[in-house]
Design a protein around this motif. Structure first.
Motif, short mmCIF file in Angstrom:
data_model
loop_
_atom_site.label_atom_id
_atom_site.label_comp_id
_atom_site.label_asym_id
_atom_site.label_seq_id
_atom_site.Cartn_x
_atom_site.Cartn_y
_atom_site.Cartn_z
N GLU A 126 0.76 -1.31 0.11
CA GLU A 126 -0.18 0.14 0.10
C GLU A 126 0.92 1.22 -0.04
OE1 GLU A 126 -3.30 0.07 -0.54
OE2 GLU A 126 -3.21 -2.19 -0.41
N ILE A 127 2.08 1.00 0.81
CA ILE A 127 2.75 2.40 0.75
C ILE A 127 3.45 2.58 -0.73
CG2 ILE A 127 5.13 3.37 1.88
CD1 ILE A 127 4.50 1.80 4.31
N THR A 128 3.89 1.39 -1.09
CA THR A 128 4.49 1.76 -2.61
C THR A 128 3.58 2.32 -3.49
OG1 THR A 128 5.98 -0.18 -1.94
CG2 THR A 128 5.58 0.30 -4.35
N GLN A 133 2.19 6.86 -6.89
CA GLN A 133 1.07 7.85 -7.38
C GLN A 133 1.68 9.27 -6.94
OE1 GLN A 133 -1.95 6.53 -8.78
NE2 GLN A 133 -2.02 8.70 -9.56
N CYS A 134 2.33 9.51 -6.06
CA CYS A 134 2.90 10.74 -5.40
C CYS A 134 4.20 11.15 -6.37
CB CYS A 134 3.13 10.87 -4.06
SG CYS A 134 1.56 10.85 -3.07
N ASN A 135 4.75 10.21 -7.10
CA ASN A 135 6.01 10.39 -7.92
C ASN A 135 7.02 10.43 -6.80
OD1 ASN A 135 7.57 10.64 -10.29
ND2 ASN A 135 7.61 13.05 -9.90
N PHE A 136 7.16 9.62 -6.09
CA PHE A 136 8.19 9.46 -4.84
C PHE A 136 8.93 8.41 -5.46
CE2 PHE A 136 5.58 11.34 -1.33
CZ PHE A 136 5.53 12.49 -1.78
N ALA A 137 10.27 8.43 -5.20
CA ALA A 137 11.09 7.18 -5.46
C ALA A 137 11.04 5.83 -4.29
CB ALA A 137 12.58 7.67 -5.43
N LEU A 154 13.13 -5.93 -2.60
CA LEU A 154 11.74 -5.90 -2.39
C LEU A 154 11.21 -6.04 -3.83
CD1 LEU A 154 11.41 -2.66 -0.09
CD2 LEU A 154 11.56 -5.01 0.61
N LEU A 155 10.38 -7.08 -3.87
CA LEU A 155 9.58 -7.42 -5.02
C LEU A 155 8.31 -7.35 -4.79
CD1 LEU A 155 9.70 -8.22 -8.07
CD2 LEU A 155 9.73 -10.63 -7.50
N CYS A 156 7.64 -8.04 -3.85
CA CYS A 156 6.20 -7.92 -3.29
C CYS A 156 5.66 -6.62 -3.35
CB CYS A 156 6.35 -8.79 -2.00
SG CYS A 156 4.38 -9.40 -1.56
N PRO A 157 6.12 -5.50 -3.09
CA PRO A 157 5.50 -4.44 -2.88
C PRO A 157 5.02 -3.74 -4.31
CG PRO A 157 7.24 -4.23 -1.24
CD PRO A 157 7.37 -5.54 -2.11
N PHE A 158 6.07 -4.22 -5.23
CA PHE A 158 5.73 -3.86 -6.75
C PHE A 158 4.52 -4.60 -7.36
CE2 PHE A 158 9.88 -2.42 -5.49
CZ PHE A 158 9.99 -0.99 -5.68
N ARG A 159 4.21 -5.98 -6.98
CA ARG A 159 3.42 -6.76 -7.90
C ARG A 159 2.19 -6.00 -7.93
NH1 ARG A 159 5.87 -11.32 -9.70
NH2 ARG A 159 7.14 -12.46 -8.22
N GLU A 235 16.69 2.75 -4.87
CA GLU A 235 15.66 3.57 -4.88
C GLU A 235 15.24 3.38 -6.41
OE1 GLU A 235 14.31 7.05 -2.18
OE2 GLU A 235 16.34 7.30 -3.17
N VAL A 236 13.91 3.01 -6.90
CA VAL A 236 13.48 3.21 -8.31
C VAL A 236 12.37 4.21 -8.46
CG1 VAL A 236 14.41 0.80 -8.70
CG2 VAL A 236 12.10 1.20 -7.94
N CYS A 237 12.19 4.63 -9.56
CA CYS A 237 11.11 5.51 -10.16
C CYS A 237 11.08 5.31 -11.58
CB CYS A 237 11.37 6.77 -9.52
SG CYS A 237 12.39 7.83 -10.52
N TRP A 238 9.68 5.56 -12.33
CA TRP A 238 9.60 5.49 -13.33
C TRP A 238 9.29 6.64 -14.20
CZ3 TRP A 238 7.65 2.23 -9.84
CH2 TRP A 238 7.77 0.82 -10.07
#
Length: 1544
Positions: A126-128, A133-137, A154-159, A235-238
């Motif tokens: 949920e945090i991820t 959505q807020c454009n945070f890394a 961490l892979l599960c938060p991105f699923r 950290e990652v961002c898109w």
């Protein structure tokens, strides 16, 4: 893991294990954040219910222990300030090495890392989702919190993360961000860098037109604080393609990873990024041996590398060391085999320039890069022995999901039919028949059809998918169950992404196939139980346990379906059984209240409920399911007392007025049934209206109003509230409808005040971050504030409910729920479901109210906007009539005018309501019951508008008075600001440094505070005036001996007059006869005394001063004196008379003083706002003027230095050089410079007379160089002896600057007092200059953006004149400093020696043998001749087969037998006689043996310096004829004259 705990769970012991395993700083930081226990018991989703529910406003945390909760609370609100670590407490007390002056407790990156380290996978998901959505890394790799442990990928938060972008070829694309393959870019830092890596990446991702703060960096608040947890964090961002060409950064979607800390210290993370990244971006701060080795090893493991050189060279390093470093870098680039453009120099520290270069380099490589995804990255992490968060339980749950969804890939419709058959036509038809049976008389055909359907239903056998689903769900391992539910959601989304993408992009009326989600399986679960409840069989014998696990899900936080909206039925047996199981698990006598949200097509009900209370409801738009879902929340202890209950039940509806079901027969009836049912269950119903750009929003209002009409007569009363996601017009209509339908009775005064106060809080406009399709869109603070406002309004309504009504226990709720369903099922309501007649009338009338209110608001706003002019007009009119209009009189007139306009418009609104009924031919009987409410609503609109306008009028009047009084102050302020502005402009001009906005703001504040002002009013008393007056009255009565008397204060409604009563007299037997007379006397006396007191109070009020106790003492003294006079009368008054009289007078005075106090407070508030606005206005204007004039000043300087300076220098020197050249040729010593022949003769003669070998040798080696040197000496000698140059130079300088000033004055005359574009103005000046004659003006500089500004002509031309004056002074000063003529000469744009050389050089051809110059001068000639051929030994020729210098001449050789051989002959030897076969353009005259002639000159020279030439050429001296040795200098000179025909 239950949600329902009366207190927070025991967080576990404070183990010494933490102290021993975590270093000091990490342990202290965890304690600071109050997260030191959560490593034993991680935070889960239930945490959010306790974090979000109690908070109604976004307060700054008091100390660091509140930071984690503040982060989560703000993140759930999509607040862009969620990562802020600002708090009120001083951090130094915790013992960390932090900046004690910082308002931030810790580095924001540490806060994010610590929260991820202390939360479980489900909360991380949920945090991820919200951080993306807020454009945070988002963290991808968490470094170990224990030194000896492994880090975690961490892979599960991105699923569960979905991203949507637009492809030029494929259109809109939506994919799961964990599985989607895209370009993977990674950035690491090696060594210390002066450049912020994260800030550069933000510039890259934001592009040139957009601000991006994805990665936390040192430029953010708290970003410079030391990091404790986050070193080694990845950290990652898109960066996705939004479709806006201007915002397009990369042509393809890109995933960017950022390693925190020095990569040299984080080997595993760097290796992982090398293997998975398409490009590794290295910010390199040094190039030592270790760094070069690391770069080489990384280069071996990565496809592409871009190196950003951030190394710094200093003067202390020395030139030699810097050059050595450069050679090392060049060698390193070669060894790393980097492509062109792979090295970006960032030594300057210009981060925007670095970002642009990096963006260009990446775009150049993108077509050739490979793609990767996070799932593949996790696989690579396993290979590198890096822990991945998906453990064995997670994988087991995934296997169960695979079993449930087996066969799903064959088609959704087929899967629904085979595996979820209970949601098919049999159940729908059966529910329809049961409703018909309840609403109409039962017929045989209905009974037969119903029995047939029941028989079909009883034939149901549990399907493979549902058996697997129930098995997985009915486990007592709650963690495994949670993973199973999470995987179900994710897997279903991933398998249906194409249909979801089509829905989001086109939103067409019909989808090719339905989209299903976890909710369909839970609905099937309930239907299985319904089937079991009707007739148990062996296959379904264990279904009795389903309600227990349904209750477990409900208590865990999984919403269960309360109402099947697709079939429009309440699954009573299933829901009742589940709630009964919940009832058994809850404490006895638990009470609850119910909040229902009516969600329509495309409304964001789930998102709003999540933001309000942290709960997770099914989201409409991801699957087309319509229904109502319920969830139970245990309230925190502090809320239980305020709301008078222990639990809050949420009921969220989805899909009302769905356009997918809109065309289905009876859809409006079904929607009305659903809305009525859930509204009737609730204490508060929130009508959440979607954006009004959607189709058929009127039907939303019809459904909501019908629900209100049906439920308003129920015993359980619900309160309606409105929230809208669009512009708010529908919300306004709905709020008016609610007021009209629920407030029929006439409000009393207190209710009226409440209505006026709450009027603007009815409709809450929520414009959330989901309005954008791109996950990279920035989110505004306004949404966060709007949600908090809505939450405060809802909780306030619950508090009111707690005061006025009893809560419901779960058992009573269940009974009410069943009874209400029977009413809905039987249609026992005054309004039939689907009948919109009354609703349409109400909507039409309320729409007219909204329209009329808007017109009234617009009209009054327009009137108030012109108030300043109107006030001036009124005052001028009063002056002309000889009247003096004070503020009170002015305000009274304005109030009367406003009231007249508002009443007139109110009458028009009322008339329009009935006109609308007549025009629409509506039966007036439909609205008879609401006519009074409608009229009262218009009255409330008028009162609300009057209240607002009066406040604006008071503000306008106060502002006008202040503006008049502040005229002198503003004049002084403007003068002081102008002085400061000029000083700052001069500073900027002298230092060429950019002055920051903060500095400008501080400079303004300094000026503002230095201006003397008389606006510092004395502080007003803030205590309650009534309380202080009572104290004064008690003191007065005590002093008069009246201690035990009861003091009575009168309210405003009782202050109509003081009546003397019989009880006020001390009646004796004799006085009873004269009581009436005595009473009249006492009343008359009392009236006079009250009048005197009123007059004294009025005098005080007229001064408009704040209340003072001395006023009250003075008033009481007047009363005391009056009572002494009354004692002279022949009757006696009781002490009660004095107490009551003083109580009345004090009460009346208190009302007056309170009113003036409030007026003064309002006036001071207006005054404070006015001064604040004035300050902000002048500050912004000051900063704007500085920026504008500074740019103007810079533009003037740039134009002067780059355009006018070259023009002036060209004008001065180009004209002057021609004059100097002419003077030189007219000089008495310049005869030899009149022709090339005379010049050549002069050179030879001068060499002969000076008799220096060096001159002869230089001349023979380079005739041109020697000639130029001679000319240069002549020019220098001439200039040194000239006295006219300085005068002429000054004359030319004054001339050009007079012309420039004239052109500037012409430009100022044409554009005086208007705004002008600087570029056009300067172009006009340039054209005027060039039109004056031979003046060249370089205008290319005007293309720069610096000149693309618009400003007043006077300001710019003043700056330009100053710059021109400074240029003139600078050039004049340069003239004074250039006393050396050589320097003056060097300043000439066209070298005088070049001009003279071009005149004297003659023919540039040389004799092919002796190199003697052609002496035919400037005459046109085809054949060249030389006057003086030299002995060839002078130019290093030797005799054949000898090293002896040759003394033969060309003239002698052509008459002899000598031969020559060179490159022109092709290696062959030819006789000199045949020289013209090779050199036909040369004519060499044969030597006359009778006349030595010109040969004498060079023979003399050869004899004199034979040895020196031989030494110079390293040859043997020539063997010269003895006759040559007898030649004298005079003979040589004479032969020279004869050769050139010179007569002297």
């Amino acid at each position: 893991m239950s949600l329902h705990r009366t207190t927070h769970p025991d967080p576990g012991p404070r183990t010494t294990e933490i102290l021993s395993e975590i270093d000091r700083d990490k342990h202290i930081l965890l304690q600071m954040l109050d997260l030191h226990r959560e490593k034993v018991t991680p935070l889960d989703l239930t945490t959010m219910l306790y974090v979000t529910t109690p908070n109604m406003e976004d307060k700054v945390p008091k100390d660091p222990t509140e930071l984690s909760n503040a982060f989560l609370r703000r993140l759930w609100l999509y607040n862009p300030q969620a990562r802020s670590t600002r708090c009120e407490a001083v951090v130094g007390v915790y013992g960390l090495d932090m900046d004690e002056n910082s308002q931030c407790a810790i580095n924001p990156l540490d806060l994010v890392a610590a929260i991820y380290m202390t939360t479980n996978s489900f909360l991380q998901q949920e945090i991820t989702h919200r951080m993306v959505q807020c454009n945070f890394a988002v963290p991808l790799y968490l470094p170990p919190i224990y030194p000896e442990k492994k880090g975690t990928l961490l892979l599960c938060p991105f699923r569960d993360i979905l991203g949507q972008w637009k492809s030029p070829s494929e259109g809109a694309i939506m994919k799961n961000m964990a599985d989607s393959r895209m370009l993977f870019l990674s950035a690491v830092r090696l060594g210390h860098c002066s450049v912020s890596k994260s800030r550069v990446l933000n510039h890259v991702l934001g592009g040139p037109h957009k601000l991006n703060e994805c990665f936390i960096n040192s430029g953010m608040e708290g970003g410079k604080l030391p990091r404790v947890f986050s070193d080694g964090l990845v950290e990652v961002c898109w960066n996705l393609i939004s479709g806006d060409h201007q915002d397009k950064v990369f042509p393809h979607p890109v995933l960017v990873a950022n390693l925190r800390g020095d990569a040299a210290n984080h080997e595993k993370q760097t290796s992982l990024l090398c293997y998975t990244s398409a490009v590794l971006i290295v910010f390199c701060g040094s190039f030592g041996i270790k760094e070069r080795e690391l770069l080489a090893s990384w280069r071996d493991n990565t496809s592409h590398m871009i190196l950003i050189d951030c190394s710094m060279s200093t003067e202390e390093d020395g030139q030699e060391n810097n050059e050595h470093n450069e050679r090392i870098k060049q060698r390193l680039v070669k060894d790393l085999e980097l492509l062109d453009g792979s090295v970006i120099y960032g030594c300057t520290g210009d981060e925007e320039a670095i970002a642009k270069s990096l963006r260009d380099a990446l775009n150049h490589r993108i077509p050739y890069l490979h793609t990767a995804n996070l799932v593949g990255t996790a696989g690579m992490a396993n290979d590198l022995n890096i822990k991945v968060d998906e453990n064995e339980i997670c994988r087991m749950a995934f296997g169960e999901v695979e079993e449930v969804l087996s066969g799903f890939e064959e088609g959704v419709s087929l899967y629904l039919e085979d595996q979820l058959p209970l949601q098919g036509t049999v159940w729908k038809q059966l529910c329809r028949l049961e409703k018909e049976e309840a609403r109409h008389h039962t017929t045989q055909s209905i009974t037969e059809e119903k029995e047939s359907l029941i028989k079909l239903l009883l034939e149901y056998k549990l399907t493979t998918a549902m058996r697997a689903f129930i098995t997985a769900l009915c486990t007592f391992d709650m963690t495994k169950r949670a993973f199973f539910l999470s995987w179900m959601r994710v897997k279903l989304e991933v398998m249906q992404l194409d249909r979801l993408s089509l829905h989001r992009e086109t939103d067409r009326e019909q989808m090719p196939e339905p989209c299903i989600g976890l909710e369909h399986f839970l609905r099937e679960l309930g239907l299985v139980y319904e089937r079991y409840f009707r007739s148990p069989n062996s296959d379904l014998c264990d279904m009795f346990r389903l309600p227990y696990f349904g209750a477990e899900l409900l208590l865990y936080g999984v919403p269960l379906e309360l109402y099947d909206g697709d079939v429009s039925v309440f699954p009573m047996n299933w829901v009742y059984s589940v709630l009964y199981e919940v009832h058994k698990q809850l404490p006895k006598f638990s009470r609850m209240r119910v909040l229902t949200v009516l969600g329509f097509h495309n409304s964001k009900t789930a998102e709003i409920l999540s933001a309000l209370f942290g709960v997770n409801f099914p989201k409409w738009g991801r699957r087309h399911i319509k229904g109502a879902y319920m969830l139970l929340l245990s309230l925190p202890d502090n809320f239980r007392k305020e709301m008078d209950c222990e639990f809050l039940m949420f009921i969220g509806t989805e899909g009302l007025n769905s356009q997918y079901a809109r065309q289905t027969e009876g859809s409006l009836v079904h929607d009305s049934e659903l809305a009525t049912f859930v509204s009737g269950l609730s204490d508060i119903t929130l009508v959440n209206l979607p954006d009004e750009v959607q189709d058929d929003t009127k039907r939303n209002l019809q459904i909501a109003i019908n629900a209100l009409l049906c439920t308003r007569d129920l015993e359980r009363k619900t309160t309606f509230q409105v929230a809208s996601e669009g512009a708010g017009r529908d919300g306004k209509i709905m709020s008016y409808a609610i007021n009209v339908l629920t407030k029929g009775q006439s409000p009393n005064e207190s209710q009226r005040e409440t209505l006026l106060a709450n009027e603007t809080g009815v409709n809450h406009i929520l414009n959330g971050p989901w309005t954008s399709q791109s996950v990279t869109t920035q989110n505004a603070q306004t949404y966060s504030d709007a949600v908090l406002g809505l939450k405060q309004s809802l909780l306030t309504m619950f508090h009111d409910k707690a005061k006025n009504g009893q809560p419901t226990c779960l058992g009573a709720f269940m009974e009410h729920m069943c009874n209400l369903w029977e009413s809905v099922k039987n249609g026992k309501f005054a309004i039939k479901f689907g009948d919109t007649g009354t609703a349409d009338v109400i909507i039409g009338l309320c729409a007219k109210l909204v329209e009329g209110e808007k017109q009234l608001t617009d009209q009054m706003d327009l009137w108030v906007q012109g108030m300043e002019n109107h006030i001036n007009t009124l005052k001028e009119s009063a002056l002309q009539n000889g009247e003096d209009m004070d503020s009170d009189g002015l305000l009274r007139i304005l109030r009367e005018e406003a009231a007249t306009q508002i009443n007139t418009e109110g009458d028009k609104i009322k008339a329009s309501l009935w006109d609308n009924l007549r025009e629409e031919d509506i039966d007036i009987a439909l609205v008879d019951n609401y006519k009074a409410s409608l009229l009262k609503r218009v009255d409330l609109i008028q009162e609300h508008m009057t209240s607002n306008v009066v406040q604006k009028l008071e503000a306008a009047t106060t502002r006008h008075n202040m503006t008049v009084k502040m005229h002198a102050l503003l004049m002084a302020l403007e003068a002081a600001l102008e002085v400061k502005l000029r000083a700052l402009l001069q500073t900027s001009k002298n230092t060429e440094c950019l002055i920051e906005d903060k500095e400008l703001a501080q400079e303004f504040v300094n000026v503002w505070e230095d201006i003397p002002s008389n606006w510092n009013d004395p502080p007003l008393q803030t205590e309650e005036i009534f309380t202080r007056i009572v104290e004064q009255l008690k003191e007065n009565l005590s002093n008069r001996g009246l201690i035990n008397q009861k003091i009575k204060l009168w309210n405003a409604n009782q202050l109509n007059g003081f009546m003397v009563k019989n009880g006020h007299f001390a009646l004796g037997s004799k006085m009873k006869k004269t009581l009436k007379y005595n009473k009249d006397v006492a009343q008359k006396f009392t009236n006079n005394l009250i009048e005197d007191c009123n007059r004294r109070v009025s005098e005080k009020l007229w001064r408009k001063e704040g209340y003072s106790d001395s006023y009250m003492r003075e008033l009481l003294i007047i009363v005391d004196k009056g009572l002494e006079v009354l004692k002279l009368e022949p009757f006696i008054m009781k002490p009660k008379f004095e107490v009551d009289l003083k109580g009345y007078i004090c009460s009346k005075a208190a009302e007056s003083f309170q009113e003036i106090q409030e007026s003064l407070m309002r006036e001071r508030e207006i005054k404070g706002r006015f001064l604040k606005e004035l300050k902000e206005k002048h500050m912004l204007n000051f900063m704007y003027q500085f920026r504008k004039r500074d740019q103007c000043q810079r533009a003037a300087q740039a134009f002067t230095n780059l355009c006018l300076k070259p023009t002036a220098e060209d004008f001065i020197y180009s004209s002057m050089e021609r004059q100097i050249f002419h003077d030189m040729l007219q000089h008495k010593n310049a005869q030899l410079y009149s022709s090339s022949e005379k010049f050549h003769y002069g050179l030879l003669k001068d060499m002969l007379l000076k008799d220096r070998f060096e001159n002869f040798h230089e001349y023979l080696q380079s005739h041109e160089s020697f000639s130029r040197k001679s000319i240069e000496n002549f020019v220098a000698t001439h200039l040194s002896s000239s006295v006219m140059i300085e005068d002429r130079r000054k004359q030319k300088m004054h001339q050009i600057f007079e012309l420039i000033q004239r052109c500037i004055i012409q430009a100022s005359e044409n554009g005086s007092g208007v705004q002008s574009n600087v570029r056009l103005l300067l172009e006009k000046i340039c054209i005027n200059l060039q039109s004056l004659g031979e003046i060249f003006v370089p205008t290319q500089i005007l293309e720069e953006t610096l000149f693309d500004i618009t400003i007043h002509c006077e300001h710019f031309l003043t700056d330009l004149k100053e710059s021109v004056t400074e240029l003139s002074s600078s050039i004049a000063q340069g003239f004074k400093e250039n006393e050396d003529v050589i320097e003056v000469f060097d300043d000439l744009p066209c070298k005088l020696q070049n001009m003279l050389y071009e005149r004297l050089k003659g023919c540039d051809q040389r004799c092919p043998f002796c190199k003697a110059p052609c002496d035919l001068g400037e005459k046109e000639h085809q054949v060249h001749e030389a006057v003086l051929h030299r002995p060839k030994g002078l130019v290093c020729y030797t005799n054949a087969n000898s090293t002896t210098l040759s003394h033969s001449t060309c003239s002698a050789d052509i008459t002899g037998k000598n031969q020559f051989q060179n490159r022109h002959t092709g290696g062959q030897s030819l006789p000199f006689k045949e020289y013209q076969s090779i050199y036909p353009d040369w004519n060499i005259s044969p030597e006359d043996p009778r006349n030595n002639g010109a040969a004498v000159y060079w023979r003399y020279v050869f004899v004199r310096y034979n040895s020196r030439f031989a030494q110079e050429y390293q040859c043997a001296p020539a063997t010269l004829p003895q006759t040559w040795e007898r030649i004298s200098q005079e003979e040589a000179l004479r032969s020279l004259k004869e050769a050139f025909n010179i007569t002297e």
